[in-house]
Design a protein around this motif. Structure first.
Motif, PDB file in Angstrom:
ATOM      1  N   SER A 180     117.448  -0.422 -77.070  1.00  0.00           N
ATOM      2  CA  SER A 180     118.877  -0.168 -76.834  1.00  0.00           C
ATOM      3  C   SER A 180     119.752  -1.106 -77.656  1.00  0.00           C
ATOM      4  O   SER A 180     120.718  -0.677 -78.301  1.00  0.00           O
ATOM      5  CB  SER A 180     119.203  -0.333 -75.345  1.00  0.00           C
ATOM      6  OG  SER A 180     118.529   0.628 -74.567  1.00  0.00           O
ATOM      7  N   ASN A 211     129.122  -0.235 -71.466  1.00  0.00           N
ATOM      8  CA  ASN A 211     129.068   1.102 -70.867  1.00  0.00           C
ATOM      9  C   ASN A 211     127.742   1.828 -71.069  1.00  0.00           C
ATOM     10  O   ASN A 211     127.265   2.520 -70.167  1.00  0.00           O
ATOM     11  CB  ASN A 211     130.202   1.969 -71.427  1.00  0.00           C
ATOM     12  CG  ASN A 211     131.569   1.405 -71.103  1.00  0.00           C
ATOM     13  OD1 ASN A 211     131.789   0.864 -70.029  1.00  0.00           O
ATOM     14  ND2 ASN A 211     132.501   1.522 -72.038  1.00  0.00           N
ATOM     15  N   ASP A 212     127.163   1.675 -72.258  1.00  0.00           N
ATOM     16  CA  ASP A 212     125.953   2.438 -72.571  1.00  0.00           C
ATOM     17  C   ASP A 212     124.667   1.716 -72.186  1.00  0.00           C
ATOM     18  O   ASP A 212     123.626   2.348 -72.018  1.00  0.00           O
ATOM     19  CB  ASP A 212     125.906   2.773 -74.069  1.00  0.00           C
ATOM     20  CG  ASP A 212     127.097   3.608 -74.511  1.00  0.00           C
ATOM     21  OD1 ASP A 212     127.713   4.252 -73.641  1.00  0.00           O
ATOM     22  OD2 ASP A 212     127.424   3.599 -75.713  1.00  0.00           O
ATOM     23  N   THR A 240     125.766  -1.623 -67.733  1.00  0.00           N
ATOM     24  CA  THR A 240     126.083  -1.070 -66.410  1.00  0.00           C
ATOM     25  C   THR A 240     125.050  -0.047 -65.945  1.00  0.00           C
ATOM     26  O   THR A 240     125.045   0.336 -64.773  1.00  0.00           O
ATOM     27  CB  THR A 240     127.479  -0.412 -66.409  1.00  0.00           C
ATOM     28  OG1 THR A 240     127.562   0.548 -67.474  1.00  0.00           O
ATOM     29  CG2 THR A 240     128.569  -1.454 -66.579  1.00  0.00           C
ATOM     30  N   LYS A 241     124.180   0.375 -66.845  1.00  0.00           N
ATOM     31  CA  LYS A 241     123.131   1.330 -66.476  1.00  0.00           C
ATOM     32  C   LYS A 241     121.814   0.643 -66.117  1.00  0.00           C
ATOM     33  O   LYS A 241     120.831   1.312 -65.777  1.00  0.00           O
ATOM     34  CB  LYS A 241     122.906   2.321 -67.617  1.00  0.00           C
ATOM     35  CG  LYS A 241     124.123   3.205 -67.888  1.00  0.00           C
ATOM     36  CD  LYS A 241     123.867   4.190 -69.012  1.00  0.00           C
ATOM     37  CE  LYS A 241     125.086   5.072 -69.246  1.00  0.00           C
ATOM     38  NZ  LYS A 241     124.881   6.037 -70.349  1.00  0.00           N
ATOM     39  N   GLN A 242     121.800  -0.693 -66.203  1.00  0.00           N
ATOM     40  CA  GLN A 242     120.582  -1.434 -65.892  1.00  0.00           C
ATOM     41  C   GLN A 242     120.446  -1.658 -64.384  1.00  0.00           C
ATOM     42  O   GLN A 242     121.443  -1.816 -63.679  1.00  0.00           O
ATOM     43  CB  GLN A 242     120.587  -2.784 -66.612  1.00  0.00           C
ATOM     44  CG  GLN A 242     120.616  -2.683 -68.121  1.00  0.00           C
ATOM     45  CD  GLN A 242     119.469  -1.856 -68.659  1.00  0.00           C
ATOM     46  OE1 GLN A 242     118.301  -2.183 -68.458  1.00  0.00           O
ATOM     47  NE2 GLN A 242     119.795  -0.773 -69.346  1.00  0.00           N
ATOM     48  N   TYR A 245     134.570   2.000 -64.323  1.00  0.00           N
ATOM     49  CA  TYR A 245     133.277   1.852 -63.651  1.00  0.00           C
ATOM     50  C   TYR A 245     133.417   2.096 -62.151  1.00  0.00           C
ATOM     51  O   TYR A 245     132.587   2.778 -61.538  1.00  0.00           O
ATOM     52  CB  TYR A 245     132.712   0.456 -63.900  1.00  0.00           C
ATOM     53  CG  TYR A 245     131.405   0.212 -63.184  1.00  0.00           C
ATOM     54  CD1 TYR A 245     130.228   0.803 -63.632  1.00  0.00           C
ATOM     55  CD2 TYR A 245     131.352  -0.581 -62.044  1.00  0.00           C
ATOM     56  CE1 TYR A 245     129.027   0.606 -62.969  1.00  0.00           C
ATOM     57  CE2 TYR A 245     130.163  -0.786 -61.372  1.00  0.00           C
ATOM     58  CZ  TYR A 245     129.003  -0.190 -61.840  1.00  0.00           C
ATOM     59  OH  TYR A 245     127.824  -0.388 -61.172  1.00  0.00           O
ATOM     60  N   SER A 253     130.256   8.921 -57.426  1.00  0.00           N
ATOM     61  CA  SER A 253     128.868   9.136 -57.025  1.00  0.00           C
ATOM     62  C   SER A 253     128.736   9.119 -55.505  1.00  0.00           C
ATOM     63  O   SER A 253     128.058   9.964 -54.911  1.00  0.00           O
ATOM     64  CB  SER A 253     127.983   8.050 -57.644  1.00  0.00           C
ATOM     65  OG  SER A 253     126.652   8.169 -57.201  1.00  0.00           O
TER      66      SER A 253
END
Length: 335
Positions: free
Chosen positions: A52, A76-77, A80-82, A309, A316
């Protein structure tokens, strides 16, 4: 006879191999499968991280003039997706803060690809364990804000908690900032939040990041002021500012256009305030305008990223609530 001997030898060899395999299987059974899975997952996570970051931090992006796109890609990519062990509402602050320092260090090493790779490897080896450390630090001290031993506990945390001050997520980001200053700052923050009735751990952690970054910027401003020469600022404010800010790593989130615009504002202020008077403190005027402008810039992008965020995570939650409501409505009535 020779054929018989060869056959016996082959049989013995097969028996030996079988015995070795049996022993190996027995040994493998004794290995803690949980630890083995954790090791495999760790290796996989590290490789995914490296893959990544290789698409975010590389020569073209680090030598380009769009640092915000690089910063945003990290936040963002990737970040925060971890699956970080931090409260949901903290993740944006954790990623914002670490993103600022990662970009700064990556840019500082952009002339040497090997050094960039070293930074990536170091980050990917540590981030899953170290990024939650700030939350642990705040959680420990939050309940001690009014205790007499707050300072002792705070300094002990700073000195003993491995990973709390790594280069990409430093709680004490400069040598000139003492541990006592860090503790005093957090004690004032926690007392202030308590007086306002704030109890959320997530808010305490987020504010911890913000005040640490603010302290870091203030410390850098003071160092820049100590090195500044007033007469040079007053004589040619715009060129002085342009040369000063051009490659300054503190302002890594600004592109060249934003740096020029900042210097234009600062030089106008110096001209209006000093009017060529060499005894005027042009350094103070220049640095106050530049740093305040950068602080406002950071606050704006933090606010935008946090709201984006927060909207995503609550969307969600709302989606799951609707699913549960639809499920409840669709259930047959109990007799």
């Amino acid at each position: 006879m020779q054929a018989k001997v060869a056959l016996i030898t082959t049989a013995l060899l097969l028996l030996t191999q079988y015995t070795s395999c049996a022993r190996l299987k027995s040994s493998l059974k004794q290995i803690d499968s949980t630890k083995l899975d954790a090791t495999i997952n760790s290796i996989s996570t590290k490789q995914q991280c490296l893959d990544s970051l290789s698409h975010i931090f590389y020569s073209e992006t680090l030598n380009g003039d769009d640092p915000m796109s690089v910063f945003s890609a990290y936040v963002n990519d990737f970040c925060t997706k971890q699956p970080l062990e931090v409260p949901n509402a903290v993740k944006a602050s954790t990623c914002f803060y670490s993103g600022y320092f990662i970009l700064k260090y990556m840019i500082s090493k952009r002339s040497n690809p090997d050094n960039i790779e070293t930074l990536k490897i170091d980050f990917c080896s540590k981030y899953t364990d170290s990024l939650p450390k700030r939350t642990d630090f705040v959680k420990t001290l939050k309940v001690k804000a009014n205790d007499e031993d707050f300072d002792n506990v705070c300094i002990d945390q700073l000195q003993t908690q491995s990973g709390l001050n790594y280069w990409f997520d430093p709680i004490d980001p400069m040598v000139s900032i003492s541990q006592q200053e860090i503790c005093d700052l957090h004690k004032k923050l926690f007392n202030s939040l308590q007086k306002k009735g704030v109890t959320s751990l997530a808010e305490y952690v987020s504010f911890s990041y913000l005040i640490t970054l603010d302290l870091y910027l203030n410390a850098n401003q003071q160092e820049d002021y100590e090195s500044c020469i007033n007469t040079k600022v007053v004589q040619d404010p715009e060129n002085h500012c342009t040369a000063y800010i051009k490659d300054h790593l503190i302002f890594s989130l600004w592109n060249s256009t934003e740096r020029v615009a900042s210097c234009q504002d600062a030089s106008r202020a110096v001209t209006q305030t000093c009017n060529g008077e060499m005894g005027c403190d042009g350094c103070a005027v220049e640095l106050a305008h530049v740093y305040q402008g950068y602080q406002n810039f950071i606050n704006d992008i933090y606010s935008q990223m946090f709201q984006k965020y927060e909207s995503a995570i609550f969307t969600s939650l709302d989606s799951e609530n609707k699913k549960q409501e639809e499920y409840r409505i669709g259930m047959p009535d109990k007799v």
